[in-house]
Design a protein around this motif. Structure first.
Motif, PDB file in Angstrom:
ATOM      1  N   ALA A 315      12.874 -27.077 -18.639  1.00 14.81           N
ATOM      2  CA  ALA A 315      12.139 -27.832 -19.654  1.00 14.81           C
ATOM      3  C   ALA A 315      12.738 -29.228 -19.831  1.00 14.81           C
ATOM      4  O   ALA A 315      12.018 -30.225 -19.993  1.00 14.81           O
ATOM      5  N   SER A 316      14.078 -29.308 -19.773  1.00  7.01           N
ATOM      6  CA  SER A 316      14.737 -30.611 -19.901  1.00  7.01           C
ATOM      7  C   SER A 316      14.339 -31.537 -18.756  1.00  7.01           C
ATOM      8  O   SER A 316      14.067 -32.726 -18.959  1.00  7.01           O
ATOM      9  N   HIS A 317      14.295 -30.988 -17.535  1.00  7.92           N
ATOM     10  CA  HIS A 317      13.880 -31.791 -16.380  1.00  7.92           C
ATOM     11  C   HIS A 317      12.416 -32.222 -16.509  1.00  7.92           C
ATOM     12  O   HIS A 317      12.059 -33.352 -16.157  1.00  7.92           O
ATOM     13  N   TRP A 318      11.565 -31.305 -17.017  1.00  4.69           N
ATOM     14  CA  TRP A 318      10.159 -31.683 -17.188  1.00  4.69           C
ATOM     15  C   TRP A 318      10.005 -32.762 -18.264  1.00  4.69           C
ATOM     16  O   TRP A 318       9.133 -33.627 -18.168  1.00  4.69           O
ATOM     17  N   GLU A 319      10.859 -32.713 -19.277  1.00  2.95           N
ATOM     18  CA  GLU A 319      10.842 -33.778 -20.288  1.00  2.95           C
ATOM     19  C   GLU A 319      11.147 -35.130 -19.631  1.00  2.95           C
ATOM     20  O   GLU A 319      10.486 -36.140 -19.902  1.00  2.95           O
ATOM     21  N   ASP A 320      12.171 -35.122 -18.773  1.00  2.00           N
ATOM     22  CA  ASP A 320      12.541 -36.354 -18.074  1.00  2.00           C
ATOM     23  C   ASP A 320      11.401 -36.826 -17.173  1.00  2.00           C
ATOM     24  O   ASP A 320      11.070 -38.018 -17.126  1.00  2.00           O
ATOM     25  N   ALA A 321      10.786 -35.876 -16.461  1.00  2.00           N
ATOM     26  CA  ALA A 321       9.678 -36.229 -15.569  1.00  2.00           C
ATOM     27  C   ALA A 321       8.504 -36.793 -16.363  1.00  2.00           C
ATOM     28  O   ALA A 321       7.868 -37.774 -15.952  1.00  2.00           O
ATOM     29  N   LEU A 322       8.205 -36.162 -17.511  1.00  2.00           N
ATOM     30  CA  LEU A 322       7.105 -36.655 -18.345  1.00  2.00           C
ATOM     31  C   LEU A 322       7.376 -38.085 -18.813  1.00  2.00           C
ATOM     32  O   LEU A 322       6.488 -38.950 -18.762  1.00  2.00           O
ATOM     33  N   ASP A 323       8.602 -38.317 -19.250  1.00  2.37           N
ATOM     34  CA  ASP A 323       8.963 -39.656 -19.725  1.00  2.37           C
ATOM     35  C   ASP A 323       8.850 -40.684 -18.607  1.00  2.37           C
ATOM     36  O   ASP A 323       8.323 -41.787 -18.799  1.00  2.37           O
ATOM     37  N   ARG A 324       9.299 -40.325 -17.415  1.00  3.78           N
ATOM     38  CA  ARG A 324       9.274 -41.267 -16.297  1.00  3.78           C
ATOM     39  C   ARG A 324       7.850 -41.509 -15.792  1.00  3.78           C
ATOM     40  O   ARG A 324       7.491 -42.639 -15.440  1.00  3.78           O
ATOM     41  N   TYR A 325       7.033 -40.461 -15.757  1.00  2.00           N
ATOM     42  CA  TYR A 325       5.640 -40.660 -15.346  1.00  2.00           C
ATOM     43  C   TYR A 325       4.879 -41.500 -16.373  1.00  2.00           C
ATOM     44  O   TYR A 325       4.031 -42.321 -16.021  1.00  2.00           O
ATOM     45  N   ARG A 326       5.202 -41.281 -17.634  1.00  2.00           N
ATOM     46  CA  ARG A 326       4.546 -42.075 -18.671  1.00  2.00           C
ATOM     47  C   ARG A 326       4.936 -43.551 -18.534  1.00  2.00           C
ATOM     48  O   ARG A 326       4.092 -44.442 -18.668  1.00  2.00           O
ATOM     49  N   THR A 327       6.215 -43.796 -18.242  1.00  2.00           N
ATOM     50  CA  THR A 327       6.660 -45.174 -18.015  1.00  2.00           C
ATOM     51  C   THR A 327       5.917 -45.792 -16.840  1.00  2.00           C
ATOM     52  O   THR A 327       5.432 -46.931 -16.915  1.00  2.00           O
ATOM     53  N   ALA A 328       5.820 -45.044 -15.733  1.00  2.00           N
ATOM     54  CA  ALA A 328       5.119 -45.552 -14.549  1.00  2.00           C
ATOM     55  C   ALA A 328       3.644 -45.817 -14.849  1.00  2.00           C
ATOM     56  O   ALA A 328       3.063 -46.799 -14.377  1.00  2.00           O
ATOM     57  N   TYR A 329       3.045 -44.947 -15.655  1.00  2.00           N
ATOM     58  CA  TYR A 329       1.622 -45.081 -15.983  1.00  2.00           C
ATOM     59  C   TYR A 329       1.356 -46.330 -16.826  1.00  2.00           C
ATOM     60  O   TYR A 329       0.337 -47.010 -16.659  1.00  2.00           O
ATOM     61  N   GLU A 330       2.274 -46.656 -17.718  1.00  7.38           N
ATOM     62  CA  GLU A 330       2.050 -47.755 -18.659  1.00  7.38           C
ATOM     63  C   GLU A 330       2.457 -49.125 -18.115  1.00  7.38           C
ATOM     64  O   GLU A 330       2.203 -50.150 -18.757  1.00  7.38           O
ATOM     65  N   LEU A 331       3.067 -49.175 -16.941  1.00  8.34           N
ATOM     66  CA  LEU A 331       3.521 -50.454 -16.393  1.00  8.34           C
ATOM     67  C   LEU A 331       2.352 -51.390 -16.111  1.00  8.34           C
ATOM     68  O   LEU A 331       1.288 -50.966 -15.664  1.00  8.34           O
ATOM     69  N   ASP A 332       2.586 -52.695 -16.348  1.00 10.98           N
ATOM     70  CA  ASP A 332       1.603 -53.752 -16.063  1.00 10.98           C
ATOM     71  C   ASP A 332       0.270 -53.498 -16.755  1.00 10.98           C
ATOM     72  O   ASP A 332      -0.795 -53.829 -16.224  1.00 10.98           O
ATOM     73  N   TRP A 333       0.325 -52.898 -17.933  1.00 10.88           N
ATOM     74  CA  TRP A 333      -0.925 -52.630 -18.646  1.00 10.88           C
ATOM     75  C   TRP A 333      -1.586 -53.952 -19.036  1.00 10.88           C
ATOM     76  O   TRP A 333      -0.966 -54.848 -19.568  1.00 10.88           O
ATOM     77  N   GLY A 334      -2.863 -54.071 -18.748  1.00 15.57           N
ATOM     78  CA  GLY A 334      -3.603 -55.265 -19.124  1.00 15.57           C
ATOM     79  C   GLY A 334      -3.562 -56.386 -18.108  1.00 15.57           C
ATOM     80  O   GLY A 334      -4.075 -57.473 -18.363  1.00 15.57           O
ATOM     81  N   ARG A 335      -2.940 -56.163 -16.945  1.00 13.61           N
ATOM     82  CA  ARG A 335      -2.940 -57.189 -15.903  1.00 13.61           C
ATOM     83  C   ARG A 335      -2.931 -56.508 -14.541  1.00 13.61           C
ATOM     84  O   ARG A 335      -2.813 -55.286 -14.444  1.00 13.61           O
ATOM     85  N   ASP A 336      -3.078 -57.299 -13.489  1.00 18.76           N
ATOM     86  CA  ASP A 336      -3.096 -56.720 -12.148  1.00 18.76           C
ATOM     87  C   ASP A 336      -1.818 -55.925 -11.905  1.00 18.76           C
ATOM     88  O   ASP A 336      -0.716 -56.397 -12.174  1.00 18.76           O
ATOM     89  N   ARG A 337      -1.997 -54.737 -11.375  1.00 19.22           N
ATOM     90  CA  ARG A 337      -0.855 -53.847 -11.203  1.00 19.22           C
ATOM     91  C   ARG A 337      -0.022 -54.254  -9.995  1.00 19.22           C
ATOM     92  O   ARG A 337      -0.548 -54.492  -8.908  1.00 19.22           O
ATOM     93  N   ARG A 338       1.285 -54.326 -10.206  1.00 22.54           N
ATOM     94  CA  ARG A 338       2.213 -54.630  -9.119  1.00 22.54           C
ATOM     95  C   ARG A 338       2.894 -53.372  -8.596  1.00 22.54           C
ATOM     96  O   ARG A 338       3.236 -53.291  -7.418  1.00 22.54           O
ATOM     97  N   PHE A 339       3.103 -52.407  -9.474  1.00 27.09           N
ATOM     98  CA  PHE A 339       3.907 -51.243  -9.121  1.00 27.09           C
ATOM     99  C   PHE A 339       3.084 -50.207  -8.355  1.00 27.09           C
ATOM    100  O   PHE A 339       1.858 -50.141  -8.470  1.00 27.09           O
ATOM    101  N   ASP A 340       3.794 -49.379  -7.585  1.00 20.15           N
ATOM    102  CA  ASP A 340       3.141 -48.327  -6.808  1.00 20.15           C
ATOM    103  C   ASP A 340       2.540 -47.281  -7.744  1.00 20.15           C
ATOM    104  O   ASP A 340       3.030 -47.056  -8.855  1.00 20.15           O
ATOM    105  N   GLY A 341       1.493 -46.617  -7.250  1.00 15.20           N
ATOM    106  CA  GLY A 341       0.859 -45.543  -8.015  1.00 15.20           C
ATOM    107  C   GLY A 341      -0.339 -46.039  -8.794  1.00 15.20           C
ATOM    108  O   GLY A 341      -0.188 -46.886  -9.667  1.00 15.20           O
ATOM    109  N   ASP A 342      -1.529 -45.480  -8.481  1.00 17.50           N
ATOM    110  CA  ASP A 342      -2.707 -45.876  -9.257  1.00 17.50           C
ATOM    111  C   ASP A 342      -2.766 -45.052 -10.537  1.00 17.50           C
ATOM    112  O   ASP A 342      -2.243 -43.933 -10.616  1.00 17.50           O
ATOM    113  N   ARG A 343      -3.405 -45.591 -11.540  1.00 17.44           N
ATOM    114  CA  ARG A 343      -3.376 -44.963 -12.862  1.00 17.44           C
ATOM    115  C   ARG A 343      -4.082 -43.611 -12.878  1.00 17.44           C
ATOM    116  O   ARG A 343      -3.692 -42.717 -13.635  1.00 17.44           O
ATOM    117  N   ALA A 344      -5.110 -43.440 -12.083  1.00 16.26           N
ATOM    118  CA  ALA A 344      -5.818 -42.152 -12.070  1.00 16.26           C
ATOM    119  C   ALA A 344      -4.886 -41.036 -11.597  1.00 16.26           C
ATOM    120  O   ALA A 344      -4.825 -39.952 -12.201  1.00 16.26           O
TER     121      ALA A 344
END
Length: 431
Positions: A315-344
């Motif tokens: 569960a602790s590892h999944w918490e970390d994974a959730l936090d990191r995926y959420r960070t990746a998802y929210e990057l470059d919000w509102g502008r052209d995306r630079r980071f890897d990974g599409d939002r869908a």
């Protein structure tokens, strides 16, 4: 030959090419060497005057007055660089060279049949040249040339001083201050060049070595400023990356790359072009790695969770994974995306991880409840029960936010907690 000649309009007289001149009784030797022999490089003559007897008078100082020998003449040549006296003599021509930067005053006085030009130097020497022609125009040229040279050299001194100030600012990493000094240095150099160019190409060529030297110092300082700024931005990017401030890191890397490009656009011997290119390439590589880092880190955390058997640790590892995926998802919000990974894809990963996280917490909670009845466990049963409640509450919290259809815990789970004396109430429906 006229006593005073404007060479630009009348052309060069023969005395530049031969030491004797044509007279009433044939050729008469006026100098030992033609005047051309006394010119330096690209020095350009503008005015020429002569006298037959008075020569050049040293009116002040320890200098010796120069008087031409019989049939010889004393010449005053005003070039784009200096005032030059050449006095003919059987034992060899004698010369006095007065660079314009050493002249502080030029005066012209008119007499009954002559005019007199007087030149005073920084050493307070005073040279007087008398001529039957009109020296007014020649005097004006010498005075203007003196001012041009003086102002030009003053501007070059100012440029060098500004470069030194810029270098000192760079040592203190005051890049804005350094930029201000560099701009001032370039402005002073340009002013100096523009002034000397008014005297013609010959004057500019005479001082070209110093002009180029100052320009090289300015360019070197400018290139060094861009490199130092790039290094600062790179350090900022690395620090931001360490604390997972990915967008700030990406912006800093972009600034570092721009500064390296600006450095390469400046022609200067230092810092070396190869070193700058290598540093820029390294920044490009780090930037590319950064763009994939958020998703890579999230995937590593998810893999760690899947590989963990213990439900609480999982569960602790999944918490970390959730936090990191959420960070990746929210990057470059509102502008052209630079980071890897599409939002869908990231949104789907978040949903899947949320399910795994809810299940892991509930399993960890059930395990904690089982431990309360195991007397062989060192941990007091009350603490184990509290852990169970915490896991169940966290499971419900995540489910409410991300997996609404899994919000309600199983009935046996509620009963188990109730049976251990813990109060874990299901949330009212519709909440």
């Amino acid at each position: 030959m006229k006593n005073v000649i404007d060479i630009r309009s009348s052309g060069r007289p023969d005395i530049f090419d031969r030491a004797n001149t044509d007279g009433l009784f044939g050729r008469t030797r006026r100098l030992q060497q033609p005047l051309e022999k006394y010119l330096r490089g690209t020095e350009t003559p503008r005015y020429l005057a002569y006298n037959d007897q008075s020569g050049v008078v040293a009116a002040r100082g320890d200098n010796e007055s120069l008087t031409p020998a019989d049939n010889y003449r004393a010449f005053l040549l005003a070039t784009t660089v200096r005032a030059l006296f050449v006095v003919g003599d059987d034992s060899g021509d004698r010369t006095v060279s007065l660079p314009y930067e050493d002249i502080v005053a030029v005066d012209c006085t008119s007499g009954f049949r002559t005019t007199t030009l007087e030149i005073t130097t920084v050493d307070e020497d005073r040279w007087v040249f008398e001529c039957k022609g009109n020296l007014t125009t020649m005097t004006r040229f010498v005075d203007e040339a003196t001012q041009i040279w003086t102002r030009t050299l003053t501007e070059l001194d100012r440029a060098e001083s500004q470069v030194e100030a810029a270098a000192a600012a760079l040592e203190e990493t005051s890049f804005g201050t350094a930029a201000t000094h560099i701009t001032a240095a370039q402005e002073a150099l340009d002013n100096g060049r523009e002034r000397i160019e008014t005297l013609g190409e010959g004057a500019t060529t005479t001082i070209e070595d110093r002009l180029q030297s100052v320009q090289t110092r300015i360019d070197t300082c400018q290139r060094r400023r861009h490199v130092r700024a790039a290094e600062e931005h790179r350090d900022t990017a690395r620090h931001a990356w360490e604390i997972r401030a990915y967008e700030r890191a990406a912006d800093a890397y972009a600034q570092a790359r721009s500064e390296y490009d600006r450095a390469l656009a400046v022609t200067a011997p230092e810092p070396a072009t190869e070193a700058i290119t290598d540093a820029r390439d390294a920044v490009e590589a780090e930037y590319a790695e950064l763009l994939s880092a958020p998703v890579d880190a999230a995937q590593v955390a998810a893999s760690a969770a899947r590989a963990t058997a213990d439900p609480a640790k999982r569960a602790s590892h999944w918490e970390d994974a959730l936090d990191r995926y959420r960070t990746a998802y929210e990057l470059d919000w509102g502008r052209d995306r630079r980071f890897d990974g599409d939002r869908a894809s990231l949104r789907q990963a978040l949903a899947d991880i949320a399910v795994e996280l809810v299940d892991a917490h509930r399993e960890a909670g059930r395990q904690a409840l089982r431990e309360t009845g195991d007397e062989s466990k060192r941990e007091p049963s009350g603490t184990a029960c509290e852990d169970a409640v915490a896991h169940f509450e966290r499971a419900r919290e995540v489910a409410t936010e991300l997996v609404p259809d899994r919000r309600e815990p199983p009935a046996d789970e509620l009963a188990a907690v109730s049976g251990q004396g813990a109060s874990v109430e299901a949330e009212p429906s519709g909440r």
